[in-house]
Design a protein around this motif. Structure first.
Motif, PDB file in Angstrom:
ATOM      1  N   ALA A  33       2.869   2.989  29.213  1.00  0.00           N
ATOM      2  CA  ALA A  33       3.916   2.180  29.844  1.00  0.00           C
ATOM      3  C   ALA A  33       3.358   1.091  30.758  1.00  0.00           C
ATOM      4  CB  ALA A  33       4.856   3.090  30.631  1.00  0.00           C
ATOM      5  N   MET A  34       2.240   1.396  31.418  1.00  0.00           N
ATOM      6  CA  MET A  34       1.680   0.436  32.376  1.00  0.00           C
ATOM      7  C   MET A  34       0.806  -0.585  31.633  1.00  0.00           C
ATOM      8  SD  MET A  34       3.083   1.603  35.013  1.00  0.00           S
ATOM      9  CE  MET A  34       2.382   0.638  36.344  1.00  0.00           C
ATOM     10  N   PRO A  35       0.508  -1.699  32.283  1.00  0.00           N
ATOM     11  CA  PRO A  35      -0.349  -2.700  31.606  1.00  0.00           C
ATOM     12  C   PRO A  35      -1.836  -2.345  31.651  1.00  0.00           C
ATOM     13  CG  PRO A  35       0.509  -3.564  33.685  1.00  0.00           C
ATOM     14  CD  PRO A  35       1.104  -2.207  33.528  1.00  0.00           C
ATOM     15  N   TYR A  36      -2.185  -1.116  32.004  1.00  0.00           N
ATOM     16  CA  TYR A  36      -3.584  -0.676  32.073  1.00  0.00           C
ATOM     17  C   TYR A  36      -3.649   0.812  31.731  1.00  0.00           C
ATOM     18  CZ  TYR A  36      -1.683   0.815  36.552  1.00  0.00           C
ATOM     19  OH  TYR A  36      -0.874   1.386  37.501  1.00  0.00           O
ATOM     20  N   LEU A  37      -4.874   1.270  31.379  1.00  0.00           N
ATOM     21  CA  LEU A  37      -5.115   2.696  31.120  1.00  0.00           C
ATOM     22  C   LEU A  37      -5.580   3.384  32.403  1.00  0.00           C
ATOM     23  CD1 LEU A  37      -7.061   2.395  27.744  1.00  0.00           C
ATOM     24  CD2 LEU A  37      -4.691   3.169  28.045  1.00  0.00           C
ATOM     25  N   GLY A  38      -5.478   4.714  32.430  1.00  0.00           N
ATOM     26  CA  GLY A  38      -6.094   5.488  33.512  1.00  0.00           C
ATOM     27  C   GLY A  38      -5.152   5.954  34.601  1.00  0.00           C
ATOM     28  N   ALA A  39      -3.931   5.413  34.624  1.00  0.00           N
ATOM     29  CA  ALA A  39      -2.945   5.783  35.663  1.00  0.00           C
ATOM     30  C   ALA A  39      -3.585   5.649  37.055  1.00  0.00           C
ATOM     31  CB  ALA A  39      -2.391   7.185  35.392  1.00  0.00           C
ATOM     32  N   GLY A  40      -3.411   6.642  37.911  1.00  0.00           N
ATOM     33  CA  GLY A  40      -3.915   6.561  39.288  1.00  0.00           C
ATOM     34  C   GLY A  40      -5.432   6.604  39.382  1.00  0.00           C
ATOM     35  N   ASN A  41      -6.111   6.925  38.284  1.00  0.00           N
ATOM     36  CA  ASN A  41      -7.573   6.985  38.305  1.00  0.00           C
ATOM     37  C   ASN A  41      -8.217   5.616  38.092  1.00  0.00           C
ATOM     38  OD1 ASN A  41      -7.948  10.045  38.300  1.00  0.00           O
ATOM     39  ND2 ASN A  41      -6.535   9.705  36.606  1.00  0.00           N
ATOM     40  N   LYS A  42      -7.412   4.638  37.735  1.00  0.00           N
ATOM     41  CA  LYS A  42      -7.961   3.293  37.532  1.00  0.00           C
ATOM     42  C   LYS A  42      -8.446   2.741  38.881  1.00  0.00           C
ATOM     43  CE  LYS A  42      -6.543  -1.414  36.593  1.00  0.00           C
ATOM     44  NZ  LYS A  42      -7.846  -1.826  36.116  1.00  0.00           N
ATOM     45  N   THR A  43      -9.567   2.050  38.844  1.00  0.00           N
ATOM     46  CA  THR A  43     -10.083   1.427  40.079  1.00  0.00           C
ATOM     47  C   THR A  43      -9.305   0.154  40.376  1.00  0.00           C
ATOM     48  OG1 THR A  43     -12.263   2.369  39.784  1.00  0.00           O
ATOM     49  CG2 THR A  43     -12.135   0.401  41.163  1.00  0.00           C
ATOM     50  N   ARG A  44      -8.828   0.093  41.608  1.00  0.00           N
ATOM     51  CA  ARG A  44      -8.145  -1.098  42.118  1.00  0.00           C
ATOM     52  C   ARG A  44      -9.023  -1.691  43.223  1.00  0.00           C
ATOM     53  NH1 ARG A  44      -4.901   2.889  39.955  1.00  0.00           N
ATOM     54  NH2 ARG A  44      -2.691   2.489  39.793  1.00  0.00           N
TER      55      ARG A  44
END
Ligand SMILES: Cc1cc2nc3c(=O)[nH]c(=O)nc-3n(C[C@H](O)[C@H](O)[C@H](O)COP(=O)(O)OP(=O)(O)OC[C@H]3O[C@@H](n4cnc5c(N)ncnc54)[C@H](O)[C@@H]3O)c2cc1C
Length: 394
Positions: A33-44
């Motif tokens: 659903a989001m424009p990226y993979l990894g959900a909350g584990n993605k580095t921001r």
């Protein structure tokens, strides 16, 4: 080629895509659903600092899962991390889980020792003096509350007594789940941190592997590598589900699959026909501090067990080793604005089971939301994927 649909691109969805690619013979579509993979584990990034949504500290007793993740995103040890909880009543930070050595320095240690005696815990559990006398030494504390307790509050009071419960557990749990009474929690398949009172090594997870990715972008490369052979549809949601037929409507087209692996809340797949599954979420306040480090050297994050509105503070550069004269911390505030933690209520687990029981052969619901289990961390999500693909392989 057989067709597989994976719903959700967090660890469980991406690990499933990877295992199917390694198996071969599968045409895999992954919908996120989001424009990226990894959900909350993605580095921001914030203030020039890399961070994730919460600590996302890789802790595992499973060596094979560590080896697997480490082979794709090399991990460094975080074994020195000391978990602390702030107890306002004592104006002290103590180890978490509660440590036997800390009790010895608490101002109310005599009261705590009395409560920890077998007689008191046995009495709280409703045992008579004769029954207590008939038990082998240590038998009551070995029961660890779980056998006799009917709810979360009883579990902890039977295990650690009322004083420690009120200092470390009561307010934290009510805050964490946004509830007024811990007796509402009646699901004991998890014991938070798996320990009540710890002895020996003060590092909480001295029996587990404790690690974090070396790369500046954290786990991100894992999600890219794991899904390299899948058809990944980001920013996409399935429009309609016909789970018994393993069929969905995607971008206006009807698509059928040999296998569906869903990692999202199972009620979504059935139009919430048995009601909506409840979750609790988190807001994340990001603050850049004008100092190189905020927390002491071995402390990566702290819990707060009192009436403050937040549960945890994380200092990211402890994990990332990011070099900067400033430091980024986040403050986690329980919220109903997003859905992150399945509620630990038997009634809601029963509701989830009704949905899970509706899944036909070839449809799997895994991961934290998919299994509707609080106790699914990064390693468990990968483990779910491994086990699911082993079942698909047959
Ligand atoms: C604040 C916080 C801190 C945490 N810290 C740690 C930690 O320190 N260590 C640890 O091991 N674990 C930690 N966890 C838990 C761990 O990260 C997760 O449980 C694990 O990553 C779950 O992976 P998953 O794939 O099952 O679910 P998720 O990562 O939630 O992935 C599900 C994916 O599905 C997508 N999705 C949702 N609905 C739809 C839809 N309708 N259609 C398509 N896609 C959809 C979501 O966007 C998401 O990307 C933390 C969790 C939280 C909330």
């Amino acid at each position: 080629m057989k067709k597989a649909l994976i719903i959700g691109g967090g660890f469980s969805g991406c690990a499933t895509a990877h295992q199917l690619a390694l198996l071969g013979g599968w045409d895999v579509t992954l919908v996120e659903a989001m424009p990226y993979l990894g959900a909350g584990n993605k580095t921001r990034w914030y203030g020039g600092h890399p961070y994730t949504y919460g600590p996302r500290h890789f802790l595992t007793p499973y060596e094979h899962i560590y080896r697997y993740l480490n082979s794709i995103v090399p991990l460094r040890s975080c074994k020195d991390h000391q978990f602390l909880t702030y107890v306002e009543r004592d104006q002290q930070f103590y180890n978490y889980p509660i440590h036997r050595d800390d009790i010895a320095v608490m101002p109310d240690r005599d009261q705590i020792s009395a409560e920890l005696s077998e007689i008191n815990i046995g009495a709280l559990m409703g045992l008579s003096r004769e029954e207590i006398a008939g038990l082998a030494p240590g038998a009551i504390t070995k029961l660890n509350g779980a056998a006799a307790a009917k709810n979360f509050e009883e579990y902890w009071i039977y295990s650690i007594g009322r004083t420690l419960y009120s200092k470390f557990i009561d307010g934290y749990s009510q805050k964490m789940w946004m509830i007024d009474d811990n007796k509402l929690i009646d699901d004991f398949t998890w014991s938070p941190k798996g320990v009540t009172i710890k002895e020996g090594d003060r590092a909480c997870w001295d029996t587990a592997i404790s690690a974090y990715p070396v790369a500046v972008n954290g786990y991100d490369d894992y999600f890219r590598v794991a899904t390299a052979e899948a058809n990944v549809l980001l920013g996409t949601k399935i429009e309609r589900y016909d789970i018994p037929e393993k069929t969905v409507w995607l971008n206006g087209e009807k698509q059928s699959y040999d296998v569906i692996v869903s990692t999202i809340s199972p009620d979504v797949l059935f139009d919430q026909c048995y009601g909506e599954l409840p979750y609790i979420g988190r807001e994340l306040l990001k603050i850049v501090m004008p100092t190189e480090f905020v927390l002491p050297p071995h402390v990566y994050f702290c819990y707060y067990a009192n009436a403050e509105p937040f549960t945890r503070i994380v200092e990211y550069k402890k994990f990332t080793l990011h070099k900067a004269p400033t430091s980024l911390i986040t403050i986690e505030i329980p919220s109903k604005k997003n859905k992150l933690y399945p509620m630990p209520f038997e009634s809601e687990k029963a509701r989830a089971k009704r949905y899970l029981d509706e899944m036909p052969d070839g449809v799997y619901s895994i991961g934290r939301a998919g299994a509707y289990l609080y106790n699914v961390d990064i390693d468990d999500a990968i483990d779910h994927a491994f086990k699911t693909v082993a079942r698909i392989k047959g």
